[in-house]
Motif scaffolding. Sequence first.
Motif, PDB file in Angstrom:
ATOM      1  N   ALA A  30      17.473  36.886  88.678  1.00 39.93           N
ATOM      2  CA  ALA A  30      16.344  37.771  88.976  1.00 39.93           C
ATOM      3  C   ALA A  30      16.595  38.625  90.204  1.00 39.93           C
ATOM      4  O   ALA A  30      16.105  39.755  90.297  1.00 39.93           O
ATOM      5  CB  ALA A  30      15.075  36.938  89.167  1.00 39.93           C
ATOM      6  N   ALA A  31      17.378  38.096  91.139  1.00 37.90           N
ATOM      7  CA  ALA A  31      17.642  38.820  92.386  1.00 37.90           C
ATOM      8  C   ALA A  31      18.761  39.841  92.256  1.00 37.90           C
ATOM      9  O   ALA A  31      18.939  40.681  93.152  1.00 37.90           O
ATOM     10  CB  ALA A  31      17.992  37.815  93.487  1.00 37.90           C
ATOM     11  N   ASP A  32      19.522  39.792  91.172  1.00 40.51           N
ATOM     12  CA  ASP A  32      20.665  40.694  91.013  1.00 40.51           C
ATOM     13  C   ASP A  32      20.698  41.216  89.581  1.00 40.51           C
ATOM     14  O   ASP A  32      21.259  40.580  88.687  1.00 40.51           O
ATOM     15  CB  ASP A  32      21.970  39.960  91.340  1.00 40.51           C
ATOM     16  N   PRO A  33      20.097  42.394  89.331  1.00 42.70           N
ATOM     17  CA  PRO A  33      20.034  42.933  87.960  1.00 42.70           C
ATOM     18  C   PRO A  33      21.403  43.116  87.314  1.00 42.70           C
ATOM     19  O   PRO A  33      21.508  43.102  86.086  1.00 42.70           O
ATOM     20  CB  PRO A  33      19.323  44.275  88.145  1.00 42.70           C
ATOM     21  N   GLU A  34      22.461  43.286  88.128  1.00 41.13           N
ATOM     22  CA  GLU A  34      23.790  43.472  87.553  1.00 41.13           C
ATOM     23  C   GLU A  34      24.274  42.226  86.817  1.00 41.13           C
ATOM     24  O   GLU A  34      25.082  42.323  85.896  1.00 41.13           O
ATOM     25  CB  GLU A  34      24.788  43.860  88.654  1.00 41.13           C
ATOM     26  N   LEU A  35      23.791  41.061  87.233  1.00 44.71           N
ATOM     27  CA  LEU A  35      24.188  39.842  86.532  1.00 44.71           C
ATOM     28  C   LEU A  35      23.719  39.848  85.082  1.00 44.71           C
ATOM     29  O   LEU A  35      24.378  39.277  84.201  1.00 44.71           O
ATOM     30  CB  LEU A  35      23.629  38.608  87.244  1.00 44.71           C
ATOM     31  N   ALA A  36      22.603  40.475  84.834  1.00 37.85           N
ATOM     32  CA  ALA A  36      22.073  40.533  83.469  1.00 37.85           C
ATOM     33  C   ALA A  36      22.921  41.439  82.578  1.00 37.85           C
ATOM     34  O   ALA A  36      22.762  41.419  81.350  1.00 37.85           O
ATOM     35  CB  ALA A  36      20.632  41.017  83.482  1.00 37.85           C
ATOM     36  N   ARG A  37      23.822  42.206  83.179  1.00 42.43           N
ATOM     37  CA  ARG A  37      24.684  43.099  82.409  1.00 42.43           C
ATOM     38  C   ARG A  37      25.982  42.385  81.997  1.00 42.43           C
ATOM     39  O   ARG A  37      27.068  42.966  82.045  1.00 42.43           O
ATOM     40  CB  ARG A  37      24.993  44.357  83.208  1.00 42.43           C
ATOM     41  N   ARG A  38      25.860  41.125  81.643  1.00 44.55           N
ATOM     42  CA  ARG A  38      26.975  40.357  81.102  1.00 44.55           C
ATOM     43  C   ARG A  38      26.482  39.616  79.869  1.00 44.55           C
ATOM     44  O   ARG A  38      25.342  39.141  79.823  1.00 44.55           O
ATOM     45  CB  ARG A  38      27.529  39.362  82.125  1.00 44.55           C
ATOM     46  N   VAL A  39      27.345  39.484  78.862  1.00 42.96           N
ATOM     47  CA  VAL A  39      26.924  38.939  77.579  1.00 42.96           C
ATOM     48  C   VAL A  39      26.387  37.529  77.718  1.00 42.96           C
ATOM     49  O   VAL A  39      25.322  37.196  77.180  1.00 42.96           O
ATOM     50  CB  VAL A  39      28.091  38.972  76.562  1.00 42.96           C
ATOM     51  N   ARG A  40      27.094  36.666  78.427  1.00 45.11           N
ATOM     52  CA  ARG A  40      26.617  35.284  78.394  1.00 45.11           C
ATOM     53  C   ARG A  40      25.363  35.069  79.228  1.00 45.11           C
ATOM     54  O   ARG A  40      24.579  34.159  78.930  1.00 45.11           O
ATOM     55  CB  ARG A  40      27.711  34.285  78.734  1.00 45.11           C
ATOM     56  N   VAL A  41      25.142  35.923  80.214  1.00 43.17           N
ATOM     57  CA  VAL A  41      23.848  35.863  80.893  1.00 43.17           C
ATOM     58  C   VAL A  41      22.756  36.346  79.951  1.00 43.17           C
ATOM     59  O   VAL A  41      21.664  35.768  79.882  1.00 43.17           O
ATOM     60  CB  VAL A  41      23.884  36.699  82.188  1.00 43.17           C
ATOM     61  N   ASP A  42      23.049  37.400  79.194  1.00 43.18           N
ATOM     62  CA  ASP A  42      22.089  37.896  78.208  1.00 43.18           C
ATOM     63  C   ASP A  42      21.776  36.812  77.175  1.00 43.18           C
ATOM     64  O   ASP A  42      20.604  36.587  76.819  1.00 43.18           O
ATOM     65  CB  ASP A  42      22.669  39.133  77.519  1.00 43.18           C
ATOM     66  N   MET A  43      22.806  36.113  76.702  1.00 43.01           N
ATOM     67  CA  MET A  43      22.597  35.042  75.733  1.00 43.01           C
ATOM     68  C   MET A  43      21.799  33.895  76.354  1.00 43.01           C
ATOM     69  O   MET A  43      20.891  33.344  75.713  1.00 43.01           O
ATOM     70  CB  MET A  43      23.945  34.537  75.212  1.00 43.01           C
ATOM     71  N   TYR A  44      22.120  33.536  77.589  1.00 43.33           N
ATOM     72  CA  TYR A  44      21.390  32.461  78.261  1.00 43.33           C
ATOM     73  C   TYR A  44      19.905  32.793  78.382  1.00 43.33           C
ATOM     74  O   TYR A  44      19.035  31.951  78.104  1.00 43.33           O
ATOM     75  CB  TYR A  44      21.992  32.213  79.644  1.00 43.33           C
ATOM     76  N   ARG A  45      19.586  34.025  78.773  1.00 45.40           N
ATOM     77  CA  ARG A  45      18.189  34.398  78.965  1.00 45.40           C
ATOM     78  C   ARG A  45      17.412  34.352  77.650  1.00 45.40           C
ATOM     79  O   ARG A  45      16.215  34.077  77.636  1.00 45.40           O
ATOM     80  CB  ARG A  45      18.110  35.802  79.574  1.00 45.40           C
ATOM     81  N   ARG A  46      18.091  34.595  76.551  1.00 40.49           N
ATOM     82  CA  ARG A  46      17.411  34.618  75.255  1.00 40.49           C
ATOM     83  C   ARG A  46      17.403  33.252  74.563  1.00 40.49           C
ATOM     84  O   ARG A  46      16.491  32.951  73.788  1.00 40.49           O
ATOM     85  CB  ARG A  46      18.077  35.661  74.344  1.00 40.49           C
ATOM     86  N   LEU A  47      18.422  32.434  74.827  1.00 41.15           N
ATOM     87  CA  LEU A  47      18.573  31.163  74.123  1.00 41.15           C
ATOM     88  C   LEU A  47      18.208  29.953  74.965  1.00 41.15           C
ATOM     89  O   LEU A  47      17.951  28.877  74.431  1.00 41.15           O
ATOM     90  CB  LEU A  47      20.009  31.011  73.618  1.00 41.15           C
TER      91      LEU A  47
END
Length: 436
Positions: free
Chosen positions: A223-240
């Motif tokens: 949440a503190a670093d929006p760039e972290l969300a620009r990675r596939v496995r972070v995207d998958m983690y947030r959704r799954l």
Amino acid sequence: MKPTIVIIGAGSAVFTRELLGDILSFPELRSVRVVLHDIDAERLQTAEAIARATARQAGADPEVVAIADRLRALEGADYVINVIQVGMHEATARDFAIPEHYGLHQTIGDTIGIGGIFRGLRTFPVLEQIAADMARVCPDAWLLNYTNPMAMNVTYLGSIAPQLKVLGLCHSVHWTMDGLCALIDVPLDEVTYWSAGVNHQAWVLRWERDGHDLYPLLDARIAADPELARRVRVDMYRRLGYYPTETSEHSSEYVPWYLRHPDEVKRLRLDIGEYVGISEQNMAEYTRVRAELEAVDALEIDTSSTEYAPQVIHSLETGTPRVIAANIVNDGLITNLPDGLAVEVPTLVDALGAHPMKVGDLPPQCAALNRSFLGPVELTVCAAVNGDPRLVRAAAMVDPNTAASLTVDQIWHLCDDLTTAHGDLLPESLRATVAL
């Protein structure tokens, strides 16, 4: 009696150097017998020089032997470490260039996907020969497999040589946990974790420090670093809800959501064709190390590699208990994934052997993705075992990224083109193109 460790595909200079550095770092293993085998005479000679230089640097006194004949190399082995790459860089380049012509994007191409399917088909004939040789001259030895596609290779060996003691070893879980702990500034040696699934798509099911869940700290960090969300496995983690245990580049290939969409490739900063560059770098590193050996007597040892094979050997030899992530044919270990296919589970290793731990059911969303991963695995192995080239096409048709990117006609023609390109590297029964 000192144990005999055989490295098949020892001409993989960087990996051989790391493995031997780790093995010889254990006082109890400093006088082991190391047998090196490779089908390339120059690479085998280089591997022998690497082994001797590494031993000198470690102050160890192993017996080092280089043997070009595989059956002779395996005689009396206690441990066989498999690091072969059938077809080398040229085959890898074909696995990327031909699909790219059809508009099919890959990043690593060694696990599932069209690249993983054909890498598996190239590797199976050699695995069959290794298993047969081991049955003749070292039937009680452990086969420690590093070669990808891991899930396909372990499944295939389980099908053709069920009596063989096989552990599939991959460092993805270790380095995932190392990276996660670095993200939240918690020392890795202070955490406990539990992961399971399939190789390159396992899931961090629990991650704790002093009994406290660490996932909320990861959520705050993201949440503190929006760039972290620009990675596939972070995207998958947030959704799954569970973090996957392989890099974003790898993870993108095992699902249908990312690589076919240019906007997603850009958003998630994916490097299309990354492994071709890595393969070229490996070739350059081999040349560099070979030149270095002409100028020095010892090679610096990388003590940070933390590979599993040396730990497994040390535990089996000394009885030191360790829990590692290992790939083993499922036999009720993960109850909502199919039996008979390779899964990755926590495994206790000690003097009595390797003891995979029963995980039970994975979270349903994780199991669903793993099952879509295992579809191409099962069909590719069935194609080779049954000699049925139509099952190769079926494996590609159910592969998530391939199916999302191409029509069925394109998939069929692509498989024909790759079959022709790889030629006699493939099992003889699978070398024909298939008319509809």
